[in-house]
Design a protein around this motif. Sequence first.
Motif, PDB file in Angstrom:
ATOM      1  N   LYS A  39      55.948  51.166  26.776  1.00 24.41           N
ATOM      2  CA  LYS A  39      55.221  51.104  28.047  1.00 24.41           C
ATOM      3  C   LYS A  39      55.855  52.090  29.017  1.00 24.41           C
ATOM      4  O   LYS A  39      57.055  52.059  29.252  1.00 24.41           O
ATOM      5  CB  LYS A  39      55.266  49.695  28.618  1.00 24.41           C
ATOM      6  CG  LYS A  39      54.405  49.507  29.850  1.00 24.41           C
ATOM      7  CD  LYS A  39      54.324  48.027  30.192  1.00 24.41           C
ATOM      8  CE  LYS A  39      53.189  47.699  31.102  1.00 24.41           C
ATOM      9  NZ  LYS A  39      51.874  47.831  30.525  1.00 24.41           N
ATOM     10  N   SER A  54      49.761  53.263  33.531  1.00 25.39           N
ATOM     11  CA  SER A  54      50.752  53.129  32.463  1.00 25.39           C
ATOM     12  C   SER A  54      50.142  53.543  31.135  1.00 25.39           C
ATOM     13  O   SER A  54      48.963  53.320  30.877  1.00 25.39           O
ATOM     14  CB  SER A  54      51.302  51.706  32.373  1.00 25.39           C
ATOM     15  OG  SER A  54      50.305  50.784  31.986  1.00 25.39           O
ATOM     16  N   ASN A  56      50.588  53.013  27.039  1.00 24.68           N
ATOM     17  CA  ASN A  56      51.086  51.878  26.278  1.00 24.68           C
ATOM     18  C   ASN A  56      50.805  52.000  24.794  1.00 24.68           C
ATOM     19  O   ASN A  56      49.765  52.520  24.392  1.00 24.68           O
ATOM     20  CB  ASN A  56      50.377  50.597  26.761  1.00 24.68           C
ATOM     21  CG  ASN A  56      50.548  50.360  28.239  1.00 24.68           C
ATOM     22  OD1 ASN A  56      51.462  49.673  28.654  1.00 24.68           O
ATOM     23  ND2 ASN A  56      49.673  50.937  29.048  1.00 24.68           N
ATOM     24  N   GLU A  75      42.580  45.825  37.295  1.00 21.82           N
ATOM     25  CA  GLU A  75      43.110  46.691  36.251  1.00 21.82           C
ATOM     26  C   GLU A  75      41.968  47.188  35.369  1.00 21.82           C
ATOM     27  O   GLU A  75      41.010  46.466  35.111  1.00 21.82           O
ATOM     28  CB  GLU A  75      44.111  45.946  35.357  1.00 21.82           C
ATOM     29  CG  GLU A  75      45.421  45.641  36.027  1.00 21.82           C
ATOM     30  CD  GLU A  75      46.424  45.001  35.086  1.00 21.82           C
ATOM     31  OE1 GLU A  75      47.569  45.435  35.076  1.00 21.82           O
ATOM     32  OE2 GLU A  75      46.044  44.052  34.350  1.00 21.82           O
ATOM     33  N   TYR A  77      41.613  48.750  31.579  1.00 22.62           N
ATOM     34  CA  TYR A  77      42.257  48.989  30.291  1.00 22.62           C
ATOM     35  C   TYR A  77      41.356  49.921  29.491  1.00 22.62           C
ATOM     36  O   TYR A  77      40.169  49.635  29.305  1.00 22.62           O
ATOM     37  CB  TYR A  77      42.439  47.675  29.523  1.00 22.62           C
ATOM     38  CG  TYR A  77      43.422  46.721  30.157  1.00 22.62           C
ATOM     39  CD1 TYR A  77      44.717  46.603  29.668  1.00 22.62           C
ATOM     40  CD2 TYR A  77      43.051  45.923  31.236  1.00 22.62           C
ATOM     41  CE1 TYR A  77      45.624  45.723  30.251  1.00 22.62           C
ATOM     42  CE2 TYR A  77      43.952  45.042  31.825  1.00 22.62           C
ATOM     43  CZ  TYR A  77      45.230  44.943  31.323  1.00 22.62           C
ATOM     44  OH  TYR A  77      46.127  44.070  31.891  1.00 22.62           O
ATOM     45  N   ARG A 102      37.562  46.111  32.587  1.00 21.39           N
ATOM     46  CA  ARG A 102      38.046  45.936  33.956  1.00 21.39           C
ATOM     47  C   ARG A 102      38.301  44.456  34.171  1.00 21.39           C
ATOM     48  O   ARG A 102      37.482  43.618  33.820  1.00 21.39           O
ATOM     49  CB  ARG A 102      37.024  46.405  34.994  1.00 21.39           C
ATOM     50  CG  ARG A 102      37.598  46.288  36.428  1.00 21.39           C
ATOM     51  CD  ARG A 102      36.536  46.253  37.508  1.00 21.39           C
ATOM     52  NE  ARG A 102      35.733  45.049  37.510  1.00 21.39           N
ATOM     53  CZ  ARG A 102      36.029  43.929  38.176  1.00 21.39           C
ATOM     54  NH1 ARG A 102      37.168  43.806  38.839  1.00 21.39           N
ATOM     55  NH2 ARG A 102      35.214  42.901  38.150  1.00 21.39           N
ATOM     56  N   ARG A 109      44.887  37.070  31.998  1.00 22.02           N
ATOM     57  CA  ARG A 109      44.739  37.942  30.841  1.00 22.02           C
ATOM     58  C   ARG A 109      45.959  37.998  29.949  1.00 22.02           C
ATOM     59  O   ARG A 109      47.081  37.773  30.394  1.00 22.02           O
ATOM     60  CB  ARG A 109      44.420  39.352  31.302  1.00 22.02           C
ATOM     61  CG  ARG A 109      45.611  39.993  32.026  1.00 22.02           C
ATOM     62  CD  ARG A 109      45.211  41.013  33.030  1.00 22.02           C
ATOM     63  NE  ARG A 109      44.762  40.337  34.231  1.00 22.02           N
ATOM     64  CZ  ARG A 109      44.516  40.914  35.374  1.00 22.02           C
ATOM     65  NH1 ARG A 109      44.659  42.195  35.515  1.00 22.02           N
ATOM     66  NH2 ARG A 109      44.131  40.240  36.421  1.00 22.02           N
ATOM     67  N   TRP A 111      46.747  40.002  25.659  1.00 24.76           N
ATOM     68  CA  TRP A 111      46.132  40.727  24.555  1.00 24.76           C
ATOM     69  C   TRP A 111      47.084  40.783  23.379  1.00 24.76           C
ATOM     70  O   TRP A 111      48.265  40.511  23.507  1.00 24.76           O
ATOM     71  CB  TRP A 111      45.682  42.137  24.968  1.00 24.76           C
ATOM     72  CG  TRP A 111      46.758  42.989  25.567  1.00 24.76           C
ATOM     73  CD1 TRP A 111      47.520  43.920  24.932  1.00 24.76           C
ATOM     74  CD2 TRP A 111      47.198  42.989  26.923  1.00 24.76           C
ATOM     75  NE1 TRP A 111      48.410  44.498  25.809  1.00 24.76           N
ATOM     76  CE2 TRP A 111      48.212  43.942  27.047  1.00 24.76           C
ATOM     77  CE3 TRP A 111      46.816  42.272  28.067  1.00 24.76           C
ATOM     78  CZ2 TRP A 111      48.870  44.202  28.244  1.00 24.76           C
ATOM     79  CZ3 TRP A 111      47.466  42.527  29.258  1.00 24.76           C
ATOM     80  CH2 TRP A 111      48.472  43.481  29.334  1.00 24.76           C
ATOM     81  N   VAL A 123      46.479  51.768  31.115  1.00 26.26           N
ATOM     82  CA  VAL A 123      46.094  50.776  32.122  1.00 26.26           C
ATOM     83  C   VAL A 123      46.188  51.443  33.493  1.00 26.26           C
ATOM     84  O   VAL A 123      47.201  52.058  33.829  1.00 26.26           O
ATOM     85  CB  VAL A 123      47.005  49.534  32.090  1.00 26.26           C
ATOM     86  CG1 VAL A 123      46.549  48.514  33.132  1.00 26.26           C
ATOM     87  CG2 VAL A 123      47.033  48.905  30.702  1.00 26.26           C
ATOM     88  N   GLN A 125      45.812  50.551  37.551  1.00 23.64           N
ATOM     89  CA  GLN A 125      45.736  49.495  38.566  1.00 23.64           C
ATOM     90  C   GLN A 125      45.420  50.125  39.917  1.00 23.64           C
ATOM     91  O   GLN A 125      45.981  51.162  40.265  1.00 23.64           O
ATOM     92  CB  GLN A 125      47.085  48.800  38.733  1.00 23.64           C
ATOM     93  CG  GLN A 125      47.470  47.824  37.699  1.00 23.64           C
ATOM     94  CD  GLN A 125      48.756  47.119  38.114  1.00 23.64           C
ATOM     95  OE1 GLN A 125      48.910  46.678  39.249  1.00 23.64           O
ATOM     96  NE2 GLN A 125      49.682  47.004  37.182  1.00 23.64           N
TER      97      GLN A 125
END
Length: 159
Positions: A39, A54, A56, A75, A77, A102, A109, A111, A123, A125
């Motif tokens: 990350k 970020s 990841n 956020e 993704y 979103r 959340r 994952w 990601v 934000q």
Amino acid sequence: MRQLSDRVREGKNFSAAQVGEWKGLLQYQITKPVKAQGKLFIKEELNCTGMEVSFNVLPPRKEVPFHHKHQENEELYIFFKGTGQFQIDGEVIEIREGTVIRVAPDGVRTWRNHSKEDLFFIVIQAKEHSLPTSGIEDAIGVDQPVNWPSEENGTLNQF
């Protein structure tokens, strides 16, 4: 662990970074609020003022071992490679290359990567409801010719 700061260029109106190849993301890690390898946050290195970003990678058969939500930030993704599952408020969404999700600040959340290959994603934000216009509506044309440096004379700027 490698630091991004040695691979950042700055100018009057920009910051640019060379993060490296996706497969090299495991060289980065964070320690707060939890320890996580793979990350890389780039807000501070690029002097971002209205978003956090970020990069990841979640290795095979790994998961985020907790749920979380945010106070003010939504956020986004963006999944680039691999497969997995994303859970929001108890609802499970299958994710794969090209999936974009979103999540509002109150969305609870987590994952996981339940496959045999790495799961790569970005990601972004930003504070919810902070953009009064869309990107196209905010753009202003500039009356200036476009000129690119020649590759032959070595004037291209690289990292």
